[in-house]
Design an enzyme around this catalytic site. Structure first.
Site, PDB file in Angstrom:
ATOM      1  CE1 TYR A 178      -3.133  -8.158   3.194  1.00 35.04           C
ATOM      2  CE2 TYR A 178      -1.016  -7.404   3.126  1.00 35.04           C
ATOM      3  CZ  TYR A 178      -2.423  -7.594   2.845  1.00 35.04           C
ATOM      4  OH  TYR A 178      -1.992  -6.921   1.158  1.00 35.04           O
ATOM      5  CG  ASP A 235     -20.275  -9.318  -0.901  1.00 33.98           C
ATOM      6  OD1 ASP A 235     -20.581  -8.539   0.651  1.00 33.98           O
ATOM      7  OD2 ASP A 235     -20.613 -10.399  -0.995  1.00 33.98           O
ATOM      8  CG  ASP A 279      -5.070  -1.184  -5.560  1.00 30.54           C
ATOM      9  OD1 ASP A 279      -4.193  -1.375  -4.810  1.00 30.54           O
ATOM     10  OD2 ASP A 279      -4.738  -2.621  -6.684  1.00 30.54           O
ATOM     11  CG  ASP A 316      -4.187  -5.683  -0.388  1.00 29.58           C
ATOM     12  OD1 ASP A 316      -3.697  -4.188  -1.120  1.00 29.58           O
ATOM     13  OD2 ASP A 316      -3.955  -5.913  -1.396  1.00 29.58           O
ATOM     14  CE  LYS A 341     -18.371 -12.052   2.097  1.00 31.52           C
ATOM     15  NZ  LYS A 341     -19.276 -11.932   1.485  1.00 31.52           N
TER      16      LYS A 341
HETATM   17  C1  IPM Z   1      -0.381  -2.416  -0.979  1.00 30.16           C
HETATM   18  C2  IPM Z   1       0.281  -3.761  -1.431  1.00 30.16           C
HETATM   19  C3  IPM Z   1       1.166  -4.125   0.250  1.00 30.16           C
HETATM   20  C4  IPM Z   1       0.175  -5.150   0.505  1.00 30.16           C
HETATM   21  C5  IPM Z   1       1.583  -5.304  -1.138  1.00 30.16           C
HETATM   22  C6  IPM Z   1       2.937  -5.219  -2.082  1.00 30.16           C
HETATM   23  C7  IPM Z   1       2.548  -6.287  -0.081  1.00 30.16           C
HETATM   24  O1  IPM Z   1      -0.907  -4.204  -2.168  1.00 30.16           O
HETATM   25  O2  IPM Z   1       0.292  -2.019   0.397  1.00 30.16           O
HETATM   26  O3  IPM Z   1      -1.925  -2.607  -0.935  1.00 30.16           O
HETATM   27  O4  IPM Z   1      -0.556  -5.807  -0.409  1.00 30.16           O
HETATM   28  O5  IPM Z   1      -0.682  -4.267   1.754  1.00 30.16           O
HETATM   29 MG    MG Z   2      -2.680  -3.185  -2.124  1.00 30.24          MG
END
Ligand code: IPM
Ligand code: MG
Length: 359
Positions: free
Chosen positions: A137, A221, A249, A245, A188
């Site tokens: 990042y 993975d 999710d 990240d 990885k």
């Molecule tokens: C998160 C989001 C952010 C990230 C974006 C909005 C920059 O996806 O907080 O998970 O990738 O960190």
């Molecule tokens: Mg995110």
């Protein structure tokens, strides 16, 4: 410790969901000073930049910062440093909140809302510790060569220093000790130099400081696959910025809805933490009043617990959300029809009835 909670509601559904969190804060912590500020697209519209110095000063002086979400199609065509997301990334970097705690907790009432079978998610309680201020990042060099080159190309750099790995791994050790002790570190290392370095550093730190922590390693993975095959094998997962990240999710969705999950970004002891829902700004439903405020309310819960030193207030918030869900309160993402406001009311109603509320 500062007794100020800074609300940065941001864009999209951010203002709707943080409004409900604010009402909860006013009940469980009435003596907190609540300030507001702008971030993301809202700040671009007002100041021409996604994070102003003024907001940054407010954030540094606060006890905790509660964010909504940033981003939306309106600002998508801006250059990268003028996009709403750049404000969030800069805020994380400036506050140096390197340890991002992302719980994936399945409330009993929401087991049927999960895309996985009941037995796979009942009792699910995972904590992902994501490194938040380094890795791909922020690594340099990064860029796009689109002119004067034989072939156009774009590139990023994934880099971690030993101390960046050590400080987030220490947080993960500490969190694992407060739970079952099991920690799975993800990278990885079969492909990436920075991944192999990550594994080596975590392993040697564990040998030196990892008492009470049972450490395992997994490729990212494979972890993604195991999270949907047998998610309850995990307790605490430690990952770098990008894998954290993605995996957070995925883990969020196991719990029924990404609209439920909060996060805490913590820096060194005594510095303000940044708390935000894992969900984004959801421009498709913004302004309709139908977003789920639970992730924002639970982000407040984490702020009370991790930065503001008010665990009892945090417990009250958690119990109120859990009770409201048990009583059938559901926004649309959970298969119900409550509005954002009505879901907030449902939680507030439980707070009013709880034994610690003043009569
Ligand atoms: C998160 C989001 C952010 C990230 C974006 C909005 C920059 O996806 O907080 O998970 O990738 O960190
Ligand atoms: Mg995110």
């Amino acid at each position: 410790m500062s007794e100020t909670l800074l609300l940065l509601s941001g864009d999209g559904i951010g203002p709707e969901v943080t409004a409900e969190a604010r009402r909860v804060a006013e009940i469980v912590a009435p003596d907190l000073t609540i300030e507001t500020g702008l971030v993301g697209g809202a700040s671009i519209d007002a100041h021409g930049e996604p994070l102003s110095e003024e907001t940054l000063d407010q954030a540094r002086a606060a006890g905790a910062i509660l964010m909504g979400s940033v981003g939306g199609p309106r600002w998508a065509d801006q250059p990268r440093d003028r996009r709403p997301e750049a404000g969030l990334l800069r805020l994380r970097k400036e506050l140096d909140v390197f340890a991002n705690l992302r719980p994936a907790f399945c409330f009993p009432a929401l087991v049927p809302a999960s895309s996985l079978k009941r037995e796979k998610v009942e009792g699910l309680d995972i904590m992902i510790v994501r490194e938040l201020t380094s890795g791909v990042y922020f690594g340099e060099p990064r860029g796009r060569h689109t002119e004067d080159e034989d072939e156009r190309r774009g590139f990023d750099t994934c880099v971690y220093t030993a101390s960046e790995i050590a400080r987030v791994a220490r947080v993960a050790f500490q969190i694992a000790r407060g739970r079952s002790g099991r920690l799975c570190s993800v990278e990885k290392s079969n492909v990436m130099e920075s991944g192999l370095f990550w594994r080596e550093e975590v392993t040697s730190l564990h040998a030196a400081e990892g008492e009470g922590v049972e450490l395992s390693h997994m490729y990212a993975d494979a972890c993604a696959m195991e999270l949907v095959r047998e998610p309850k094998q995990f307790d605490v997962i430690l990952a770098g910025n990008l894998f954290g990240d993605i995996l957070s999710d995925e883990a969020a969705m196991l719990t029924g809805s990404i609209g439920m999950l909060p996060s805490a970004a913590l820096g060194e002891e005594g510095t303000p933490g940044l708390f935000e829902p894992v969900h984004g700004s959801a421009p498709d439903i913004a302004g309709q009043g139908i977003a789920n405020p639970c992730a924002a309310i639970l982000s407040l819960e984490m702020a009370l617990r991790w930065s503001l030193g008010r665990p009892e207030a945090a417990d009250r918030v958690f119990a109120a959300v859990s009770d409201a869900l048990a009583a059938g309160a559901r926004t649309r993402d959970l298969g119900g029809d409550l509005s954002c406001r009505a879901m907030g009311e449902a939680v507030l109603g439980r707070l009013a009835n709880d034994p610690s509320s003043p009569s």
